[in-house]
Scaffold this active site. Structure first.
Site, PDB file in Angstrom:
ATOM      1  CB  SER A 132       5.012   3.108  12.351  1.00 52.57           C
ATOM      2  OG  SER A 132       6.265   2.603  11.942  1.00 52.57           O
ATOM      3  N   GLY A 133       4.599   3.259   8.873  1.00 52.93           N
ATOM      4  CA  GLY A 133       4.695   4.039   7.649  1.00 52.93           C
ATOM      5  C   GLY A 133       6.055   4.622   7.332  1.00 52.93           C
ATOM      6  CD  GLU A 134       7.117   2.866   4.372  1.00 53.11           C
ATOM      7  OE1 GLU A 134       6.170   3.291   3.668  1.00 53.11           O
ATOM      8  OE2 GLU A 134       7.163   1.697   4.807  1.00 53.11           O
ATOM      9  CG  ASP A 138      -1.799   1.200   1.344  1.00 58.24           C
ATOM     10  OD1 ASP A 138      -1.752   2.057   0.447  1.00 58.24           O
ATOM     11  OD2 ASP A 138      -2.547   1.290   2.338  1.00 58.24           O
ATOM     12  CG  HIS A 139       4.254   2.172  -1.302  1.00 57.66           C
ATOM     13  ND1 HIS A 139       5.468   2.795  -1.239  1.00 57.66           N
ATOM     14  CD2 HIS A 139       4.351   1.088  -0.501  1.00 57.66           C
ATOM     15  CE1 HIS A 139       6.271   2.112  -0.437  1.00 57.66           C
ATOM     16  NE2 HIS A 139       5.616   1.061   0.018  1.00 57.66           N
ATOM     17  N   GLY A 180      12.240  -3.550  13.838  1.00 57.01           N
ATOM     18  CA  GLY A 180      13.180  -3.384  14.934  1.00 57.01           C
ATOM     19  C   GLY A 180      12.530  -3.850  16.217  1.00 57.01           C
ATOM     20  CG  ASN A 209       4.071   5.683   0.790  1.00 55.72           C
ATOM     21  OD1 ASN A 209       4.112   5.828  -0.415  1.00 55.72           O
ATOM     22  ND2 ASN A 209       4.648   4.657   1.415  1.00 55.72           N
ATOM     23  CB  THR A 211       9.061  -9.292   9.586  1.00 59.73           C
ATOM     24  OG1 THR A 211      10.402  -8.782   9.499  1.00 59.73           O
ATOM     25  CG2 THR A 211       9.092 -10.800   9.395  1.00 59.73           C
TER      26      THR A 211
END
Length: 317
Positions: free
Chosen positions: A104-106, A37-38, A173, A109, A189
């Protein structure tokens, strides 16, 4: 043995191509689907970015496989109440064969509306509250929520599946993985990392499902496959927090010039040697992964699906 699924890349393929790949995956014997999903691809060479919820609607009519989003960020770009509605509809369309994978996303996006990009700890706190909001709405009752990050006023979702949508949480992480163990119905993951799987299970995950994605570049010409993997997906091996903090596809393209070709060869299986593909899957199984999702980044999809159907999947079973 792990269940083997196919990983649909919304960064690299358009909506019609993704549906065709899903059909081919089902025919080849893959048992389930992951879909990214981007809003943006990681770099312009990948070149696509269809709206995932539209594609999922099409998948529900095209195949009978379970689908997991890998993963949706329900915190900044889209409010969790809207994600709750989207996920509920997807689950109805798929007759309950839908898992909402969240993360938690980037910045890539999530920065597009001009919102500030929070620190990792704040992003995880937002994710935890977002999951709480989604689960409240999936009960089907009218919800008013006044939280630290989200406000919901007198909202009710009417179109819902018979059972609540499972929510799997991604983590790359220790901090995120422990959150996944505490609040997730499963864990997502992309690494065959036994320590992270153990952290998930010991943080409350127990025997809940662990999903993981891996990339391959199936091609008769291994060098050509490696060239393609390096050009398209060197972002997969960028160090530190770059993947979470760089804002634009061109920033990723610039950072990717620093990644050696050999490093991509270690991360992405290139070529058509079935033993190499089998060995990579085995690494995930050995790490404790229950569901492995394979993404073909090469051009020869027909060769990939034939090779996996005839030479890889039978040996995994």
């Amino acid at each position: 043995m792990a269940s083997i699924g196919y990983f649909l890349s919304c960064e690299q393929y358009g909506p019609k191509e993704l549906v065709e790949q899903a059909r081919a995956a089902e025919r080849a014997g893959f048992e389930r689907l992951w879909i990214s999903d981007h809003f943006h691809p990681w770099n312009d060479e990948q070149g696509q970015s269809p709206f995932v919820w539209s594609v999922i609607g099409a998948l529900s009519e095209a195949v009978s496989l379970p689908v997991t989003t890998a993963v949706t960020c329900p915190t900044v770009r889209i409010h969790p109440a809207v994600i709750a509605q989207a996920a509920a509809t997807a689950a109805v369309q798929l007759d309950g064969r839908f898992v909402l994978g969240v993360g938690s996303g980037e910045a890539l996006n999530e920065h597009i509306l001009g919102d500030p990009w929070p620190s990792p700890g704040v992003r995880l706190a937002m994710l935890e509250e977002a999951v709480e909001v989604i689960r409240l709405l999936h009960r089907g009752e009218q919800v008013s929520h006044h939280g630290e990050y989200y406000e919901v006023q007198e909202a009710r979702i009417y179109t819902r599946p018979e059972q609540p949508v499972p929510i799997y949480v991604s983590g790359f992480g220790p901090q995120a993985t422990k959150l996944a163990g505490r609040i997730g119905d499963g864990y997502c993951t992309v690494m065959p990392d036994a320590d992270l799987v153990r952290a998930f299970r010991e943080s409350g995950g127990g025997d809940k499902p662990v999903q993981a994605g891996m990339k391959v570049c199936w091609d008769a010409d291994r060098e050509a496959a490696l060239d393609r993997a390096h050009r398209l997906w060197a972002n997969d091996v960028l160090p530190g927090q770059l993947a979470q903090t760089l804002p634009r596809p061109q920033d990723f393209a610039a950072a990717m010039t620093l990644v050696p070709r050999e490093q991509v060869a270690e991360a992405i299986v290139c070529g058509d040697d079935p033993e190499a593909h089998l060995a990579r899957v085995q690494a995930y199984v050995d790490a404790g992964v229950d569901e492995v999702y394979v993404q073909q980044v090469g051009e020869d999809h027909e060769g990939f699906f034939r090779g996996w159907s005839e030479q890889v999947l039978p040996k995994l079973r």
